[in-house]
Scaffold this active site. Structure first.
Site, PDB file in Angstrom:
ATOM      1  N   GLU A   1       0.841  -1.199   0.000  1.00 23.31           N
ATOM      2  CA  GLU A   1       0.000   0.000   0.000  1.00 23.31           C
ATOM      3  C   GLU A   1       0.879   1.253   0.000  1.00 23.31           C
ATOM      4  OE1 GLU A   1      -2.368   2.775  -0.201  1.00 23.31           O
ATOM      5  OE2 GLU A   1      -3.354   0.820  -0.158  1.00 23.31           O
TER       6      GLU A   1
ATOM      7  N   HIS B   1      -3.785   9.935  -0.734  1.00 17.49           N
ATOM      8  CA  HIS B   1      -3.838   8.528  -1.119  1.00 17.49           C
ATOM      9  C   HIS B   1      -3.680   8.370  -2.627  1.00 17.49           C
ATOM     10  CE1 HIS B   1      -4.897   4.331  -0.494  1.00 17.49           C
ATOM     11  NE2 HIS B   1      -5.766   4.419  -1.485  1.00 17.49           N
TER      12      HIS B   1
ATOM     13  N   ASP C   1       4.239 -13.307  12.884  1.00 22.54           N
ATOM     14  CA  ASP C   1       3.062 -14.020  12.392  1.00 22.54           C
ATOM     15  C   ASP C   1       1.846 -13.091  12.399  1.00 22.54           C
ATOM     16  OD1 ASP C   1       0.903 -15.696  11.917  1.00 22.54           O
ATOM     17  OD2 ASP C   1       1.642 -17.303  13.201  1.00 22.54           O
TER      18      ASP C   1
ATOM     19  N   LYS D   1      -8.537  -0.913  11.137  1.00 14.62           N
ATOM     20  CA  LYS D   1      -7.797  -1.367   9.958  1.00 14.62           C
ATOM     21  C   LYS D   1      -6.647  -0.415   9.654  1.00 14.62           C
ATOM     22  CE  LYS D   1      -6.931  -1.827   5.332  1.00 14.62           C
ATOM     23  NZ  LYS D   1      -6.239  -0.866   4.438  1.00 14.62           N
TER      24      LYS D   1
END
Length: 421
Positions: free
Chosen positions: A76, A373, A275, A259
């Site tokens: 991203e 973005h 992990d 998120k």
């Protein structure tokens, strides 16, 4: 020139000259060698190659008085930019501080067929010294490093189940394999020496609860660091606190804010060989058992003109062991972070999560998320259009000069560029 304005080669040279990278690590990153066959075949079944992701650096981080260049692996474009942007604002106001941290892994020995819980719990309690001896003999090297079983709990459950919980200090490892080894050894001992009648071991396995692998970090940002050309720092801080509060009232907004936090958390965890599935499972459990649906808190301090942020996060991670020791790039990541302990790495990862949160909230309440973005996404758009080599940067700049860039326009501009060339 600013760090983000340098070429990849210049960034690597800067890190080497600043002592963040050894000459060996510099050469490895510069030449980008593939993992050899032996590593690939040892790490996964049916290996056919390796899957590459971008490996970048977020700068400006000041955590517990230590300056860091933080390695991040992500596809991203805006994640690393947002982390660096937010970290710079926080650093100018004193940086991040670790408030609390613990690093204990839970292993479960699950017993079924229990008819008298109180009597079994009494037997287990009487055998506790022997259980600890079995745990030590199962992984004596762990005890030599200063770890081992720290607590034993007995939990009576419905329908004839009982849980013996072992809380293990894995030192700087995540400790999954050692927890499983200890749990299985204890289970074998219990079946032979403690359990009676129809009581039987159902299984012995670690838990990914993350309940006692948590870190809390805090920061305070001066209002002046949040101002835009149109809005005062106080107004931006007020809007950030309001939007964060709205997340406590609205699960749909909360899941999106979480998120954004995990954008940074996962990128550093991946770079350090940890992990992501374990982190995801523990965060899910944490959110189910706490009173708020959002991980972070932002509050106004009118007296000192500060925006105060905090984040408590379960982080089942380590800084040694498993893939961490096997992957060369992971070792370079830890080198960049001054070879941290597991607890230090928890603080670093949580700080990145909180700074990504700050950057996202500031963007949302000012210019909106799309401005920055999409500015970064147009590089991907150029690649999708077929640009290669130097064409990517040229087309990236051209796309950023238009109000609405899409793939059709990118292909058209690329063809024009090639015709002119």
């Amino acid at each position: 020139m600013k760090f983000y304005e340098l070429s990849r080669q210049e960034r690597l040279a800067s890190l080497r000259e600043g002592g963040q990278l050894t000459a060996e690590s510099y050469t490895y990153l510069l030449e980008k060698p593939a993992l050899n066959e032996s590593i690939l075949n040892a790490m996964v079944e049916n290996s056919i190659g390796q899957f590459n992701l971008p490996f970048g650096i977020a700068d400006h981080f000041l955590i517990d008085g230590q300056v860091y260049f933080v390695p991040m692996v992500t596809e991203e474009p805006s994640v690393i930019a947002a982390a660096s942007n937010g970290a710079k604002r926080v650093a100018s106001s004193g940086g991040f501080t670790t408030v609390a941290s613990e690093h204990l892994l839970k292993a479960q020995v699950i017993i079924h067929g229990v008819t008298n819980h109180d009597e079994l719990t009494k037997r287990l309690t009487n055998a506790e010294a022997a259980i600890k001896r079995v745990a030590i003999s199962a992984r004596p090297s762990l005890v030599r490093r200063g770890g081992g079983v720290r607590q034993i709990e007995y939990n009576q459950l419905p329908e004839g189940y009982e849980e013996l919980a072992l809380w293990i200090d894995p030192v700087d490892a995540f400790g999954a394999n050692m927890a499983n080894t200890i749990a299985e050894a204890v289970a074998k001992y219990l079946q032979v020496a403690v359990l009676q009648d129809d009581e039987r071991i159902l299984t012995a396995i670690l838990s990914n609860t993350g309940e006692k692998m948590t870190v809390t970090i805090e920061c305070a940002v001066n209002w002046s660091q949040l101002a835009t050309d149109q809005l005062s720092g106080e107004e931006v801080a007020t809007r950030i606190a309001e939007l964060n509060h709205f997340s406590t009232l609205n699960p749909d907004r909360a899941v999106t804010e979480n998120k954004g936090i995990l954008n940074g958390v996962f990128a550093v965890a991946l770079a350090t060989g940890n992990d992501l599935r374990a982190i995801s499972a523990s965060v899910s459990h944490y959110l189910q058992t706490t009173s708020t649906p959002v991980l972070s808190q932002w509050q106004l301090d009118h007296e000192q003109q500060l925006l105060r942020g905090s984040l408590t996060l379960p982080l089942p991670i380590g800084s040694v062991g498993g893939a961490i020791n096997s992957l060369p790039a992971t070792q370079i990541s830890l080198e960049l972070l001054h070879n941290p302990s597991a607890k230090d790495l928890m603080s670093i990862i949580a700080s990145v999560g909180l700074t990504n949160n700050l950057a996202a909230l500031r963007a949302l309440v000012t210019n909106g998320i799309q401005a920055g973005h999409m500015h970064l996404q147009t590089a991907n758009l150029a690649i999708q259009a077929g640009a290669t080599g130097d064409e990517i940067e040229v087309l990236h700049e051209k796309l950023n000069q238009v109000s609405q860039a899409d793939l059709t326009l990118a292909k058209k501009l690329l063809q024009q560029l090639r015709n002119e060339g």
